[in-house]
Scaffold this motif. Structure first.
Motif, mmCIF file in Angstrom:
data_model
loop_
_atom_site.group_PDB
_atom_site.id
_atom_site.type_symbol
_atom_site.label_atom_id
_atom_site.label_comp_id
_atom_site.label_asym_id
_atom_site.label_seq_id
_atom_site.Cartn_x
_atom_site.Cartn_y
_atom_site.Cartn_z
ATOM 1 N N ARG A 193 70.976 19.815 30.619
ATOM 2 C CA ARG A 193 71.426 20.960 31.428
ATOM 3 C C ARG A 193 71.432 20.596 32.908
ATOM 4 N N ASP A 194 70.363 19.906 33.332
ATOM 5 C CA ASP A 194 70.288 19.453 34.733
ATOM 6 C C ASP A 194 71.481 18.559 35.056
ATOM 7 N N ASN A 195 71.788 17.662 34.117
ATOM 8 C CA ASN A 195 72.898 16.729 34.334
ATOM 9 C C ASN A 195 74.248 17.447 34.384
ATOM 10 N N LEU A 196 74.441 18.385 33.454
ATOM 11 C CA LEU A 196 75.712 19.127 33.449
ATOM 12 C C LEU A 196 75.881 19.927 34.736
ATOM 13 N N ARG A 197 74.774 20.530 35.173
ATOM 14 C CA ARG A 197 74.827 21.317 36.405
ATOM 15 C C ARG A 197 75.188 20.400 37.581
ATOM 16 N N ALA A 198 74.552 19.221 37.601
ATOM 17 C CA ALA A 198 74.824 18.276 38.695
ATOM 18 C C ALA A 198 76.279 17.827 38.676
ATOM 19 N N ILE A 199 76.803 17.523 37.487
ATOM 20 C CA ILE A 199 78.204 17.067 37.377
ATOM 21 C C ILE A 199 79.124 18.130 37.980
ATOM 22 N N TYR A 200 78.881 19.376 37.615
ATOM 23 C CA TYR A 200 79.731 20.473 38.081
ATOM 24 C C TYR A 200 79.638 20.638 39.606
ATOM 25 N N TYR A 201 78.415 20.682 40.129
ATOM 26 C CA TYR A 201 78.261 20.940 41.569
ATOM 27 C C TYR A 201 78.696 19.744 42.433
ATOM 28 N N ALA A 203 68.006 13.377 43.377
ATOM 29 C CA ALA A 203 67.888 14.619 42.604
ATOM 30 C C ALA A 203 67.475 14.274 41.172
ATOM 31 N N PRO A 204 66.879 15.232 40.467
ATOM 32 C CA PRO A 204 66.409 14.927 39.104
ATOM 33 C C PRO A 204 67.541 14.873 38.079
ATOM 34 N N VAL A 205 68.453 13.969 38.314
ATOM 35 C CA VAL A 205 69.589 13.779 37.397
ATOM 36 C C VAL A 205 69.816 12.279 37.212
ATOM 37 N N THR A 206 70.587 11.929 36.217
ATOM 38 C CA THR A 206 70.805 10.502 35.938
ATOM 39 C C THR A 206 71.935 9.925 36.801
ATOM 40 N N VAL A 207 71.966 8.607 36.886
ATOM 41 C CA VAL A 207 73.050 7.911 37.595
ATOM 42 C C VAL A 207 74.388 8.279 36.948
ATOM 43 N N SER A 208 74.375 8.374 35.612
ATOM 44 C CA SER A 208 75.605 8.712 34.887
ATOM 45 C C SER A 208 76.131 10.077 35.327
ATOM 46 N N ALA A 209 75.227 11.043 35.498
ATOM 47 C CA ALA A 209 75.652 12.397 35.892
ATOM 48 C C ALA A 209 76.299 12.374 37.273
ATOM 49 N N VAL A 210 75.713 11.598 38.178
ATOM 50 C CA VAL A 210 76.278 11.515 39.536
ATOM 51 C C VAL A 210 77.684 10.933 39.481
ATOM 52 N N LEU A 211 77.841 9.852 38.738
ATOM 53 C CA LEU A 211 79.160 9.223 38.654
ATOM 54 C C LEU A 211 80.167 10.128 37.933
ATOM 55 N N LYS A 269 61.094 13.206 40.254
ATOM 56 C CA LYS A 269 62.080 13.684 41.240
ATOM 57 C C LYS A 269 62.029 15.205 41.415
ATOM 58 N N LYS A 270 61.599 15.893 40.365
ATOM 59 C CA LYS A 270 61.502 17.350 40.483
ATOM 60 C C LYS A 270 60.359 17.768 41.402
ATOM 61 N N CYS A 271 59.383 16.885 41.576
ATOM 62 C CA CYS A 271 58.167 17.244 42.333
ATOM 63 C C CYS A 271 58.110 16.613 43.718
ATOM 64 N N ILE A 272 59.051 15.724 44.018
ATOM 65 C CA ILE A 272 58.971 15.052 45.324
ATOM 66 C C ILE A 272 60.169 15.417 46.211
ATOM 67 N N ILE A 284 72.228 24.749 50.306
ATOM 68 C CA ILE A 284 72.514 25.394 49.014
ATOM 69 C C ILE A 284 72.945 24.346 47.980
ATOM 70 N N PHE A 285 73.721 23.371 48.426
ATOM 71 C CA PHE A 285 74.125 22.300 47.509
ATOM 72 C C PHE A 285 72.895 21.556 46.979
ATOM 73 N N MET A 286 71.974 21.252 47.896
ATOM 74 C CA MET A 286 70.755 20.554 47.468
ATOM 75 C C MET A 286 69.938 21.427 46.517
ATOM 76 N N ALA A 287 69.864 22.719 46.825
ATOM 77 C CA ALA A 287 69.116 23.642 45.953
ATOM 78 C C ALA A 287 69.735 23.672 44.551
ATOM 79 N N ARG A 288 71.049 23.635 44.494
ATOM 80 C CA ARG A 288 71.732 23.616 43.190
ATOM 81 C C ARG A 288 71.382 22.341 42.423
ATOM 82 N N LEU A 289 71.430 21.200 43.134
ATOM 83 C CA LEU A 289 71.139 19.925 42.467
ATOM 84 C C LEU A 289 69.723 19.884 41.922
ATOM 85 N N PHE A 290 68.800 20.506 42.661
ATOM 86 C CA PHE A 290 67.394 20.478 42.249
ATOM 87 C C PHE A 290 67.042 21.629 41.315
#
Lengths: 242, 258
Positions: free
Chosen positions: A3-11, A88-96, B76-79, B99-105
């Protein structure tokens, strides 16, 4: 995690659209350049312009999807913004994948404008489902090709130069302007190794209402290129951060 | 007191060259820990390994008991990480960047706006929240970069040269902010070239030279044990580095004396 990864991909895709893609240079390179190019060929050898529409759409896909990948990846790599995403707490794959999604959506928008414009102005009638399938898969394939080449270099200008090589080779060899089937056999072998060949073939098939299996064959081959490019690009980016 | 960061024999090699060479240390919960060293000593590489941007060649490290190699996403969630460069997005406003950073985290949708505005107020940027990041001054960019690292309320904050390039007033307000975060219980891992700053803020400092930690202690103990009145002199004595002195020669030109 997914879910974190999907959210990151979208944003990430959303942010890239806002920050880079929907700016005049991106739009001009994505749409104006292919139209000008095709017009130049048309003026040199006038005929039925409708025959050039699949080539025009293919070029729009190719140039719009790859144009900004160099900026969104290499520019951010240079500024350190890409690293910020990787914190961010997401994978390299999600970023790419977020970067690829942004490029693909932009490509779909630009191609949509050119396609609808061609249908309205020139009165061409493609098979909408086939056309949509080929355009969709092609946009993701070429956005990924752009990302793949960009992760091999550091600077934006290096990426642009590197991208021009396959772009122009494909424009000449993949049937955009001159049908691949009329080329010498050895060139046909080379063009069969290039994804744009299958985009052009699929687009021509969509306008000619070719049998479904031909369109699906092109779609499957493009999907195979897409999978290969995604795999290679992710691995390359991961290696950069080892 | 619990250790928030534990590092054991951590090593990073580029080819055969060790950039970080079997370093071991621990940072206690709520501590401000300084990581000092000359350029190229391995400070940033250490931070990159601890924050998942680089893989160690060998050794182990954990943050909040999560392993940096197998549980980096949890870490990464805690730092929060403030890199040396202010690398937010030029074409987004201050508010949109946060806001973008908040979304990513993964900050909850209904909290993002409030959290971003609260940080903008804390950093004195609220009046400029809709201005593009590229229009900010260097100090404002630095402040927003730090705000971006705090958007998900991290319990550990990594600050890599946070006051580089800031004027006296901006640097002082940043130091005050670090003190406030410390008072709230945030564990802070700080690298800096300004030893006066380390002396002022850090409860303990580690000195790293050529990838190896040569000393870890309280700044006062380091000063006393080296017989120096300030941390800068103590640092020079401990590291064995001597500053070059540019001497103007007769008839023009410069010579390097030691």
């Amino acid at each position: 995690m997914w879910r974190d990864n999907l959210r990151a991909i979208y944003y990430i895709a959303l942010k890239d659209m806002k920050t880079y893609y929907l700016k005049p240079p991106g739009v001009s390179w994505g749409v104006v350049f292919p139209i000008t190019w095709i017009l130049a060929f048309y003026l040199r050898a006038p005929g039925d312009f409708r025959e050039l529409v699949p080539g025009l759409i293919a070029m729009t896909i190719l140039f719009s999807t790859t144009a900004a990948e160099a900026v969104v990846i290499n520019f951010e790599m240079r500024l350190g913004s890409l690293e910020r995403l990787l914190l961010a707490p997401v994978t390299v794959s999600a970023v790419l994948l977020g970067k690829i999604l942004g490029g693909a959506i932009f490509g779909l928008m630009m191609t949509g404008i050119v396609t609808v414009g061609s249908i309205v102005v020139l009165g061409v009638h493609p098979h909408i489902l086939y056309l949509s399938i080929i355009i969709l898969i092609s946009c993701f394939t070429f956005a990924t090709l752009g990302a793949l080449l960009c992760v091999f270099v550091k600077e934006v200008f290096e990426a642009q130069t590197l991208l021009n090589l396959p772009r122009f080779i494909m424009v000449f060899l993949c049937g955009v302007i001159y049908p691949a089937s009329k080329m010498p056999v050895w060139l046909q072998y080379i063009s069969s190794l290039m994804p744009l060949t299958y985009t052009v073939e699929g687009l021509r098939g969509s306008f000619a209402f070719s049998p479904a299996h031909i369109i699906f064959k092109d779609g499957i081959i493009l999907s195979a290129f897409l999978s290969l490019f995604v795999f290679m690009a992710i691995n390359r980016l991961k290696k950069k951060f080892e | 007191m619990i250790n928030t960061i534990e590092v054991s024999e951590l090593t990073k090699k580029f080819g055969e060259i060790p950039v970080v060479d079997h370093i071991s240390f621990a940072v206690k919960e709520g501590e401000v820990f300084g990581f000092l060293g000359p350029n190229g000593a391995g400070k940033t590489t250490t931070i990159r390994m601890l924050t998942g941007l680089a893989q160690p060649s060998s050794g182990k490290a954990s943050i909040l008991n999560y392993d940096i190699q197998s549980e980096i996403t949890q870490i990464k969630k805690c730092i929060g990480v403030v890199p040396e460069a202010s690398n937010l997005y030029d074409e987004l406003s201050g508010l949109d960047n946060l806001i973008f950073m908040a979304r990513l985290f993964g900050v909850a949708r209904d909290e993002r706006g409030n959290r971003a505005e609260e940080l903008l107020k804390t950093f004195g940027l609220f009046d400029r929240k809709n201005d593009l990041f590229r229009k900010y001054s260097r100090g404002m960019k630095r402040a927003l970069t730090i705000a971006a690292a705090l958007v998900h309320k991290p319990s550990v904050l990594f600050l890599d040269e946070p006051t580089v390039g800031l004027d006296v007033v901006a640097a002082r307000s940043l130091r005050n902010l670090i003190k406030n975060l410390h008072a709230q219980g945030t564990t802070i891992f700080l690298t800096t070239h300004y030893l006066e700053e380390a002396d002022l803020l850090c409860e303990r400092v580690a000195i790293i030279v050529k990838g190896k930690i040569v000393k870890i202690d309280n700044p006062k103990v380091l000063k006393d044990s080296s017989g120096e009145g300030n941390l800068e002199d103590a640092f020079i004595k401990i590291t064995g580095l001597s500053p070059n002195v540019m001497v103007m020669e007769k008839g023009g030109g410069y010579n390097v004396a030691r």
